[in-house]
Design a protein around this motif. Sequence first.
Motif, mmCIF file in Angstrom:
data_model
loop_
_atom_site.group_PDB
_atom_site.id
_atom_site.type_symbol
_atom_site.label_atom_id
_atom_site.label_comp_id
_atom_site.label_asym_id
_atom_site.label_seq_id
_atom_site.Cartn_x
_atom_site.Cartn_y
_atom_site.Cartn_z
ATOM 1 N N TYR A 1 0.320 3.705 -2.924
ATOM 2 C CA TYR A 1 -0.474 4.900 -2.630
ATOM 3 C C TYR A 1 0.180 5.863 -1.630
ATOM 4 O O TYR A 1 -0.398 6.907 -1.320
ATOM 5 C CB TYR A 1 -1.845 4.492 -2.104
ATOM 6 C CG TYR A 1 -2.594 3.569 -3.030
ATOM 7 C CD1 TYR A 1 -2.986 3.985 -4.299
ATOM 8 C CD2 TYR A 1 -2.905 2.259 -2.649
ATOM 9 C CE1 TYR A 1 -3.674 3.136 -5.157
ATOM 10 C CE2 TYR A 1 -3.599 1.407 -3.504
ATOM 11 C CZ TYR A 1 -3.971 1.848 -4.746
ATOM 12 O OH TYR A 1 -4.660 1.010 -5.595
ATOM 13 N N SER B 1 1.245 5.048 -8.251
ATOM 14 C CA SER B 1 0.183 5.805 -8.925
ATOM 15 C C SER B 1 0.777 6.921 -9.778
ATOM 16 O O SER B 1 0.354 7.135 -10.920
ATOM 17 C CB SER B 1 -0.773 6.406 -7.881
ATOM 18 O OG SER B 1 -1.414 5.387 -7.131
ATOM 19 N N THR C 1 4.683 7.680 -5.852
ATOM 20 C CA THR C 1 4.180 6.324 -5.651
ATOM 21 C C THR C 1 4.008 5.644 -6.999
ATOM 22 O O THR C 1 4.228 6.239 -8.053
ATOM 23 C CB THR C 1 2.808 6.367 -4.948
ATOM 24 O OG1 THR C 1 1.875 7.049 -5.807
ATOM 25 C CG2 THR C 1 2.903 7.087 -3.612
ATOM 26 N N PHE D 1 0.825 -1.212 0.000
ATOM 27 C CA PHE D 1 0.000 0.000 0.000
ATOM 28 C C PHE D 1 0.857 1.259 0.000
ATOM 29 O O PHE D 1 0.530 2.250 -0.661
ATOM 30 C CB PHE D 1 -0.940 0.003 1.212
ATOM 31 C CG PHE D 1 -2.145 0.880 1.031
ATOM 32 C CD1 PHE D 1 -3.282 0.391 0.417
ATOM 33 C CD2 PHE D 1 -2.135 2.198 1.462
ATOM 34 C CE1 PHE D 1 -4.393 1.203 0.230
ATOM 35 C CE2 PHE D 1 -3.240 3.014 1.289
ATOM 36 C CZ PHE D 1 -4.372 2.518 0.668
ATOM 37 N N LYS E 1 -6.479 9.772 -4.478
ATOM 38 C CA LYS E 1 -5.972 10.261 -3.193
ATOM 39 C C LYS E 1 -4.443 10.337 -3.212
ATOM 40 O O LYS E 1 -3.850 11.317 -2.746
ATOM 41 C CB LYS E 1 -6.462 9.339 -2.077
ATOM 42 C CG LYS E 1 -6.085 9.772 -0.683
ATOM 43 C CD LYS E 1 -6.657 8.785 0.329
ATOM 44 C CE LYS E 1 -6.184 9.089 1.739
ATOM 45 N NZ LYS E 1 -6.705 8.086 2.717
ATOM 46 N N ALA E 2 -3.796 9.311 -3.783
ATOM 47 C CA ALA E 2 -2.331 9.295 -3.854
ATOM 48 C C ALA E 2 -1.811 10.406 -4.757
ATOM 49 O O ALA E 2 -0.805 11.064 -4.453
ATOM 50 C CB ALA E 2 -1.850 7.934 -4.355
ATOM 51 N N TYR F 1 -1.258 -4.135 -5.308
ATOM 52 C CA TYR F 1 -1.563 -4.154 -3.876
ATOM 53 C C TYR F 1 -2.368 -5.385 -3.503
ATOM 54 O O TYR F 1 -2.081 -6.078 -2.529
ATOM 55 C CB TYR F 1 -2.312 -2.883 -3.479
ATOM 56 C CG TYR F 1 -2.876 -2.939 -2.071
ATOM 57 C CD1 TYR F 1 -2.046 -3.215 -0.989
ATOM 58 C CD2 TYR F 1 -4.224 -2.731 -1.825
ATOM 59 C CE1 TYR F 1 -2.543 -3.281 0.298
ATOM 60 C CE2 TYR F 1 -4.734 -2.779 -0.539
ATOM 61 C CZ TYR F 1 -3.891 -3.060 0.521
ATOM 62 O OH TYR F 1 -4.395 -3.135 1.796
ATOM 63 N N GLU G 1 -8.513 0.388 4.863
ATOM 64 C CA GLU G 1 -8.058 -0.028 3.534
ATOM 65 C C GLU G 1 -7.679 -1.502 3.511
ATOM 66 O O GLU G 1 -7.970 -2.222 2.550
ATOM 67 C CB GLU G 1 -6.864 0.830 3.097
ATOM 68 C CG GLU G 1 -7.171 2.297 2.892
ATOM 69 C CD GLU G 1 -7.061 3.104 4.169
ATOM 70 O OE1 GLU G 1 -7.135 4.337 4.085
ATOM 71 O OE2 GLU G 1 -6.897 2.507 5.258
ATOM 72 N N GLN H 1 -8.369 5.351 -4.233
ATOM 73 C CA GLN H 1 -7.021 5.340 -3.657
ATOM 74 C C GLN H 1 -6.004 5.986 -4.597
ATOM 75 O O GLN H 1 -5.096 6.700 -4.146
ATOM 76 C CB GLN H 1 -6.606 3.906 -3.317
ATOM 77 C CG GLN H 1 -7.441 3.237 -2.240
ATOM 78 C CD GLN H 1 -7.432 3.995 -0.927
ATOM 79 O OE1 GLN H 1 -6.484 4.709 -0.598
ATOM 80 N NE2 GLN H 1 -8.509 3.861 -0.161
ATOM 81 N N MET H 2 -6.137 5.768 -5.900
ATOM 82 C CA MET H 2 -5.207 6.396 -6.837
ATOM 83 C C MET H 2 -5.380 7.912 -6.828
ATOM 84 O O MET H 2 -4.385 8.660 -6.799
ATOM 85 C CB MET H 2 -5.407 5.846 -8.252
ATOM 86 C CG MET H 2 -4.613 6.607 -9.308
ATOM 87 S SD MET H 2 -4.659 5.857 -10.940
ATOM 88 C CE MET H 2 -3.219 4.813 -10.848
ATOM 89 N N ALA I 1 -5.862 2.705 -12.714
ATOM 90 C CA ALA I 1 -6.217 2.397 -11.333
ATOM 91 C C ALA I 1 -6.150 0.898 -11.066
ATOM 92 O O ALA I 1 -5.706 0.466 -9.993
ATOM 93 C CB ALA I 1 -7.617 2.935 -11.021
#
Length: 479
Positions: free
Chosen positions: A166, A243, A241, A162, A233-234, A271, A177, A230-231, A264
Amino acid sequence: MVLSLVFLLLRSNKKIKYPPGPRPLPILGNLHQLPRRDTWRTLKSWHDRFGPIITVWMGSRPMVILGSFECAKDLLEKRPFIYSSRPSYLTDGIGSDALVVGLPYGNRWRKHRFLLNTLLSRTRCEDYIKSQDLECKQLLWELLWTNDFAYQFHRFAASLSFSLAYGQRMERGDESEVQEVDRLMRQMSDKVFLPGVAFPLLNYLPQWLAPWKKTAAWLQETQARFFTHQMQKALSQSVKTWSHIVHEVARNRREVSFNELEMAHVVGVTYEAGSDTTAFVLETFVLVAVLQRPAVVRAQIELDKVVGCHRMPALCDLPQLPYLQAFVREVLRWRPVVPGGLHHCTSQDDEYLEYQIPAGTTVIPNHWSLEYDESVFPNPHSFQPERWIDNPKLPTCAFGMGRRACPGRHLAQNSLYLVISRMLWAYDIRCVGRPPDSFAMTQGISSRPRPFAVRFHPRSHRHQSIIETEYRRHSSSRT
């Protein structure tokens, strides 16, 4: 009418000279002969009886099972243009038609695989060693205070994956998560063998009569929403990352288009896959540690000679640790984490050893049969790291074979070498109560030892002091 169609289908298939196998019944095929547990061991017994390539009928669907490295190499590696696709039902089993593991062989799969290879190449994985080092030191420190090794292995693997994907570590292991992906993986583990796999005509039923379709749709929607969130957000953060890397590569490859959902899923699958399989192998290592003491002692003697008790081993020590490397390879062989193998599909008609394998046939390398092939691994039930020293070129299917081999194998191998070497260096691992049954494994796509109790004893006060010092030093410096 449905039964009549199945009967006609079975009659037409009899004209094809499939590889041999146990005699099937009409409609049921060999379903009545397959046990609910340890199916891979039953398949091994059929390979011993019928040969290295067999046909097993899952209802009306013939599945060709490979039980030797020779057959697996001949088909999966030497004829990859025929054997590199996936059966269509696999997308329902994994809950998505956008995850690379289930994509049919073709341009879309190549696009996804290109991005994964960019993230997980051997060279790129050198950039991740610092993160692996940090997560490993927390793992060693937590085992000073708890014997719940399965939970801590899962936290290690989930946090590593993770944070790379991310930019957020999972320091506790119970974060939302982690729980969300655990829920998704539990749903997947039981869904590959859907009713429509054995009886394809059931796929024509409406959703209200086919509840597995509703589950597959839920999985697809939930995964897509989770990965996309999550992508995004990263990408809003400055820490680089997976991403970010995927977006950069996709932007620079203008001749190939990537949409947001595809990117994504490329990051998400790294992960999702990494959070389970590495942890399961480490659980198998603990099983080995309590049942195979002579091999453990020999590995510890080698570590003490090369590293001593003044520092932890590091990946740069591996060239001087040949027995440790062999030990890890034998852990992977002795209890394969995907014992039944993953499903391939032929993209055109083929012939092999005078047998016919039509286009669209499911072909499965049964990893248990391969890793327990007596012609390759004499006395295969014995845990013998020495076999890899005597013959470093022994084959393995631990990370798959052919063009569908796991793209994350370099990252996974680095994690396994680092964690196992440090645990052997740091701890004596002793069983609590009766020794565990070495064949008591969980069921599903991935398999792990069934729960058993152990205690972790630091090998000396000096070892414990180093574990505590290294954890405090990295805890104070991490962001």
